[in-house]
Design an enzyme around this catalytic site. Structure first.
Site, mmCIF file in Angstrom:
data_model
loop_
_atom_site.group_PDB
_atom_site.id
_atom_site.type_symbol
_atom_site.label_atom_id
_atom_site.label_comp_id
_atom_site.label_asym_id
_atom_site.label_seq_id
_atom_site.Cartn_x
_atom_site.Cartn_y
_atom_site.Cartn_z
ATOM 1 C CE LYS A 1 -2.441 -2.592 3.349
ATOM 2 N NZ LYS A 1 -2.793 -2.770 4.788
ATOM 3 N N GLY A 2 2.277 0.923 0.439
ATOM 4 C CA GLY A 2 2.857 2.179 0.631
ATOM 5 C C GLY A 2 3.299 3.080 -0.666
ATOM 6 C CD GLU B 1 8.126 -1.025 -3.087
ATOM 7 O OE1 GLU B 1 7.797 -0.334 -2.444
ATOM 8 O OE2 GLU B 1 8.527 -2.414 -2.786
ATOM 9 C CG ASP B 2 6.934 1.900 0.264
ATOM 10 O OD1 ASP B 2 7.949 1.173 -0.364
ATOM 11 O OD2 ASP B 2 6.172 1.566 1.337
ATOM 12 C CG ASP C 1 15.231 -1.848 4.145
ATOM 13 O OD1 ASP C 1 15.938 -1.079 4.466
ATOM 14 O OD2 ASP C 1 14.952 -2.593 4.759
ATOM 15 C CE LYS D 1 15.410 2.399 5.422
ATOM 16 N NZ LYS D 1 14.949 1.429 6.568
ATOM 17 C CG PHE E 1 11.493 1.624 10.553
ATOM 18 C CD1 PHE E 1 11.572 0.783 9.825
ATOM 19 C CD2 PHE E 1 10.059 2.369 10.848
ATOM 20 C CE1 PHE E 1 10.631 0.149 9.596
ATOM 21 C CE2 PHE E 1 8.808 1.723 10.269
ATOM 22 C CZ PHE E 1 9.246 0.421 9.819
ATOM 23 C CG ASP F 1 3.341 0.314 7.450
ATOM 24 O OD1 ASP F 1 4.049 0.021 6.373
ATOM 25 O OD2 ASP F 1 2.955 -0.569 8.181
ATOM 26 N NE ARG G 1 0.015 1.463 5.114
ATOM 27 C CZ ARG G 1 0.880 0.548 4.707
ATOM 28 N NH1 ARG G 1 2.221 1.096 4.005
ATOM 29 N NH2 ARG G 1 1.050 -0.459 5.129
#
Ligand code: IMP
Ligand code: MG
Length: 188
Positions: free
Chosen positions: A49-50, A105-106, A109, A137, A159, A166, A172
């Site tokens: 959902k990000g 994408e959000d 990582d 990241k 983070f 989220d 969010r």
């Protein structure tokens, strides 16, 4: 009446990037994507959902024949570390055979989700698969093949919350990019 956000009430959430900075970056990347895919049709695939707030921003600045769809995968439980196992929870509805696909994408990582998605979508014979991520990241990358073609901002090993990201499904809706500091989780 002054608006007090949940994050503010909890004293969580220094601003890393403001809404204006994010929009400015979306504008720049949208223009770049428009140029790179000139004359082509593009399937923009948002990772639920990000990616929703970032994708909503980005697509307004992509001036092409664009189709949008969504895919949901999860590699995270409810905490802050990856489980390493990616599961598809909602699949693409379009036939992407011979289509140019841009995954949105959000954050990338470890790269586990992205590496999985590139392989998963690649098996359907698309013309190309590229990735546009709001955040990268790179210090946490374990999947070296997971390259971000279009990136909004590079972040340190924090983070991140807000603008789609989220912690345990919270934050969010923050209209800026922020991060959790030590002790913040105890306030929730
Ligand atoms: P990866 O598979 O380790 O690259 O992680 C990808 C997904 O994990 C992202 O799409 C996010 O949903 C989540 N994630 C990774 N880092 C963060 C973070 O700092 N804050 C919130 N979610 C994160
Ligand atoms: Mg995600």
């Amino acid at each position: 009446m002054a608006e007090i956000r949940d994050a503010e009430r909890l004293s969580i959430g220094k601003v890393l990037y403001t809404q204006d900075q994010i929009r400015e970056r979306a504008k720049e990347l949208g223009a770049q994507i428009t140029k790179d895919y000139e004359g082509k049709q593009l399937v923009v695939l948002g990772m639920l959902k990000g990616a929703i707030p970032w994708m909503a921003e980005l697509i307004k600045y992509i001036d092409l024949d664009v189709r949008i769809d969504f895919i949901a995968a999860s590699s995270y439980g409810s905490g802050t570390t990856t489980t390493g196992v990616v599961k598809i929870k909602k699949d693409v509805e379009f036939d992407i055979y011979k289509k140019d696909v841009l995954i949105v994408e959000d954050i990338v990582d470890t790269g586990t989700t992205l590496a999985f998605m590139q392989k998963y979508l690649g098996e359907r014979g698309p013309a190309s698969v590229k990735i546009c991520s709001m955040l990268d990241k790179p210090s946490r990358r374990t999947k070296q093949g997971a390259k971000v073609d279009y990136k909004g901002f590079t972040v340190d090993d924090l983070f991140i919350i807000g603008y789609g990201l989220d912690y345990d499904e919270k934050f969010r809706n923050l209209p800026y990019i922020s991060y959790l500091e030590p002790g913040d989780v105890d306030k929730l």
